[in-house]
Design an enzyme around this catalytic site. Structure first.
Site, mmCIF file in Angstrom:
data_model
loop_
_atom_site.group_PDB
_atom_site.id
_atom_site.type_symbol
_atom_site.label_atom_id
_atom_site.label_comp_id
_atom_site.label_asym_id
_atom_site.label_seq_id
_atom_site.Cartn_x
_atom_site.Cartn_y
_atom_site.Cartn_z
ATOM 1 N N SER A 53 0.767 -1.050 -0.018
ATOM 2 C CA SER A 53 0.140 0.069 0.007
ATOM 3 C C SER A 53 0.906 1.285 -0.124
ATOM 4 O O SER A 53 1.679 1.568 -0.998
ATOM 5 C CB SER A 53 -1.042 -0.086 1.150
ATOM 6 N N ASP A 105 -1.458 1.546 -4.068
ATOM 7 C CA ASP A 105 -2.317 0.256 -4.300
ATOM 8 C C ASP A 105 -3.695 0.791 -4.726
ATOM 9 O O ASP A 105 -4.504 0.005 -5.267
ATOM 10 C CB ASP A 105 -2.579 -0.973 -3.489
ATOM 11 N N ARG A 149 -6.833 4.698 -1.705
ATOM 12 C CA ARG A 149 -7.071 6.030 -1.162
ATOM 13 C C ARG A 149 -7.002 7.222 -1.830
ATOM 14 O O ARG A 149 -6.287 7.069 -2.983
ATOM 15 C CB ARG A 149 -5.588 6.116 -0.042
HETATM 16 C C1 VG1 Z 1 -3.321 2.475 8.086
HETATM 17 C C2 VG1 Z 1 -4.429 3.471 8.422
HETATM 18 C C3 VG1 Z 1 -5.772 2.583 8.293
HETATM 19 C C4 VG1 Z 1 -5.734 1.999 7.030
HETATM 20 C C5 VG1 Z 1 -4.695 0.952 6.764
HETATM 21 C C6 VG1 Z 1 -4.415 0.230 5.468
HETATM 22 O O1 VG1 Z 1 -3.157 1.564 9.328
HETATM 23 O O2 VG1 Z 1 -4.345 4.107 9.505
HETATM 24 O O3 VG1 Z 1 -6.918 3.417 8.304
HETATM 25 O O4 VG1 Z 1 -6.776 1.067 6.919
HETATM 26 O O5 VG1 Z 1 -3.507 1.939 6.848
HETATM 27 O O6 VG1 Z 1 -4.439 1.198 4.455
HETATM 28 P P1 VG1 Z 1 -2.379 1.694 10.607
HETATM 29 O O7 VG1 Z 1 -2.624 0.414 11.417
HETATM 30 O O8 VG1 Z 1 -1.050 1.974 10.001
HETATM 31 O O9 VG1 Z 1 -2.896 2.956 11.308
HETATM 32 V V1 VG1 Z 1 -3.670 0.745 3.131
HETATM 33 O O10 VG1 Z 1 -4.145 1.877 2.011
HETATM 34 O O11 VG1 Z 1 -2.005 1.225 3.712
HETATM 35 O O12 VG1 Z 1 -3.810 -0.827 2.825
HETATM 36 CO CO CO Z 2 -3.640 1.532 0.050
#
Ligand code: VG1
Ligand code: CO
Length: 543
Positions: A112, A279, A282
């Site tokens: 991501s 990916d 967002r």
């Molecule tokens: C982060 C974001 C969360 C999101 C996740 C995956 O998680 O805060 O809102 O769903 O990334 O997004 P964390 O645990 O690092 O706070 V993605 O677009 O990076 O798969």
């Molecule tokens: Co992502």
């Protein structure tokens, strides 16, 4: 010929996360990716004869791991795999392809928003038949399986798979189909949004800039924004997916998408600016001269979604992750629809979407989406904005000001303390958790703590419980500070602190958020003892 390769059981998966995200060097260890993939396959009861989708964001190792996954899928009895040409599928497009083809699930190869390239990160996650990230019951089973896994199955020999040519070939008894990664997704977008209205708005002079950050959304944005909607070639920048994302950090926030931010604040800004992450799930939205905080964006989309054909019947309900601001709560109340507050991570929206209880969901981290797929969706959000702006005929700035004048404003900032020691971060959380009961009544300047708790969630659809999802400190008057540790980092720990204050509609609506929140920020630092536990006085990223 199927071969059985012996491995030593181990697991690197963080419990509660929907996949495996690690530095590339870790993934390059012999049998590493294979061990995770086999653990996934072993918990899938119905894989014999099933369809599997495989795609990724194009980062370094993408092609190599696809090759491994395909041979393993053949050896494990899948009938067919669908792969995006070039190994490319954005996460929302993969979700759509799974749903459209009745696949058993999909492997999404991405880390991501984490940087890519030989020195960056790689990741694999499994999505289930509804197109969404595997829920905790499944990720827990994968984790448990990896702890005892002593072999994986693969197919020996055979040529490398040609990922560039559309059409079908065979690997063992399994059919491999290379599909256009963009077409079906772009068609889906045309069913949801009024492309004619957007084209007409463009013809009236509306301009945009979309920064694909050299990651997966480039081909999608070129096709949808430039080819189908007719925005001038060049409206999409950094539109070719690169293995290292051009050295950039594909996290769409005002720090990492600085170039776009500066362009949007400058004299030659187009009307609308947007960016996406590695990916493609967002989005970041910036109007000319006006940054839109993701939590505000969610509220504005919820308030105006009915202007797009796909949502003309209104919303069944909305959901937001707990740390996301309560701006959308006010919209839900005005629309008289249910609002659900879930833990961080898209997998928690899946049941609500499947049950038809919510139509729109979002997170403060610049993720928004709807029931059209089971992932957050960056380009979808951009198109919904374009549809709304085209119908309303107002600027982003006018739209947001009008929104605040109606609902009030939730001033909001997220502070990230990155790469702190895991011991320090764990100790901070443990100490604060231990003191929650004594906090109510404490005073910090003018701020008085009203309540404090450790967020736990009971899924209203299947009753599953998720505990320890973030520490919440609520102040009298409704302001809030939330603390949680990131689950997606790959080195040390990242402490996220979410700070929010509500200003009513007749209050000061256009202050600098940093100023509007300064007292809360200081209280937040003091309450958790951030400097004492992490050695940091300032966050690395404020967004
Ligand atoms: C982060 C974001 C969360 C999101 C996740 C995956 O998680 O805060 O809102 O769903 O990334 O997004 P964390 O645990 O690092 O706070 V993605 O677009 O990076 O798969
Ligand atoms: Co992502």
């Amino acid at each position: 010929m199927i071969s059985t390769v012996s491995v030593t059981p181990f697991s690197d998966q963080k419990p509660g996360t929907s996949g495996l995200r690690k530095a590339v060097g870790v993934f390059q260890q012999p049998h590493y990716a294979e061990t995770f993939i086999q653990s996934v396959f072993d918990v899938l009861a119905d894989k014999a004869g099933a369809v599997l989708v495989i795609g990724g964001d194009g980062r370094f190792l993408n092609r190599e791991v696809i090759g491994k996954a395909v041979r393993m899928a053949a050896a494990n009895g899948f009938a067919r795999v669908l792969i995006g040409r070039g190994g490319i599928l954005s996460t929302p497009a993969a979700s759509h392809v799974i749903r459209l083809n009745g696949a058993l699930g999909g492997l999404i190869l991405s880390a991501s928003h984490n940087p890519g390239g030989p020195d960056g990160d790689f990741g694999i996650k499994y999505n289930i038949a509804n197109g969404g990230p595997a829920p905790e019951s499944v990720t827990g089973a994968i984790h448990a399986r990896s702890l005892v896994l002593d072999r994986y199955l693969t197919l020996e020999g055979g040529a490398d798979i040609d990922l560039e040519t559309l059409g079908e070939t065979r690997v063992g008894d399994m059919v491999v189909e290379i599909i256009d990664p963009v077409a079906a997704y772009a068609d889906l977008m045309e069913t949801l949004f009024d492309f004619d209205a957007i084209r007409a708005h463009r013809a009236r002079g509306f301009t945009l800039s979309f920064d694909a950050m050299s990651a997966v959304t480039g081909p999608y944005a070129h096709e949808i924004l430039e080819r189908r909607l007719g925005f001038t070639p060049g409206s999409v920048v950094n539109g070719v997916p690169l293995e290292d994302f051009g050295g950039h950090h594909p996290d769409p926030n005002i720090v990492h998408a600085r170039e776009l931010y500066d362009r949007m604040m400058g004299p030659d800004a187009p009307d609308f600016g947007a960016a996406s992450d590695g990916d493609g799930d967002r989005n970041l939205v910036i109007g000319r001269g006006r940054f839109v905080a993701p939590s505000d964006a969610l509220a504005i989309l919820a308030a105006n979604a009915h202007l797009a054909p796909g949502y003309a019947r209104g919303l069944a309900g909305v959901a937001r992750s707990m740390p996301t601001s309560a701006a959308v709560d006010r919209v839900a109340a005005a629309l008289d629809i249910p609002l659900h507050e879930t833990p961080t991570g898209w997998k928690f929206f899946g049941n609500l979407l499947d049950a038809g209880q919510v139509t729109l969901c979002g997170e403060e981290s610049a993720g928004a989406g709807s029931d059209h797929v089971r992932e957050k969706d960056g380009l979808w959000a951009v198109l919904l904005w374009l549809n709304i702006l085209a119908v309303r005929g107002v600027s982003v700035d006018e739209l947001i000001q009008e929104h605040w004048r109606r609902f009030g404003r939730n001033y909001y900032v997220r502070h990230d303390y990155e790469g702190v020691s895991s011991e320090g971060a764990d100790a901070l959380m443990a100490a604060l958790r231990g003191r929650l009961a004594e906090l109510p009544g404490q005073r910090h300047g003018d701020l008085v703590i009203a309540s404090a708790d450790d967020f736990a969630y009971v899924d209203p659809v299947d009753g599953s419980v998720s505990e320890g999802q973030g520490l919440r400190i609520l102040f009298e008057g409704g302001s809030r500070v939330v603390y949680r540790l990131s689950g997606t980092g790959t080195s040390g720990a990242t402490l996220r602190v979410y700070i929010e204050r509500y200003e009513p509609a007749d209050g000061v609506l256009d202050a600098d958020p940093a100023e509007a929140l300064s007292a809360l920020v200081e209280a937040g630092k003091a309450i958790a003892g951030i400097e004492r536990f992490t050695g940091r006085t300032m966050p690395d990223v404020a967004t």
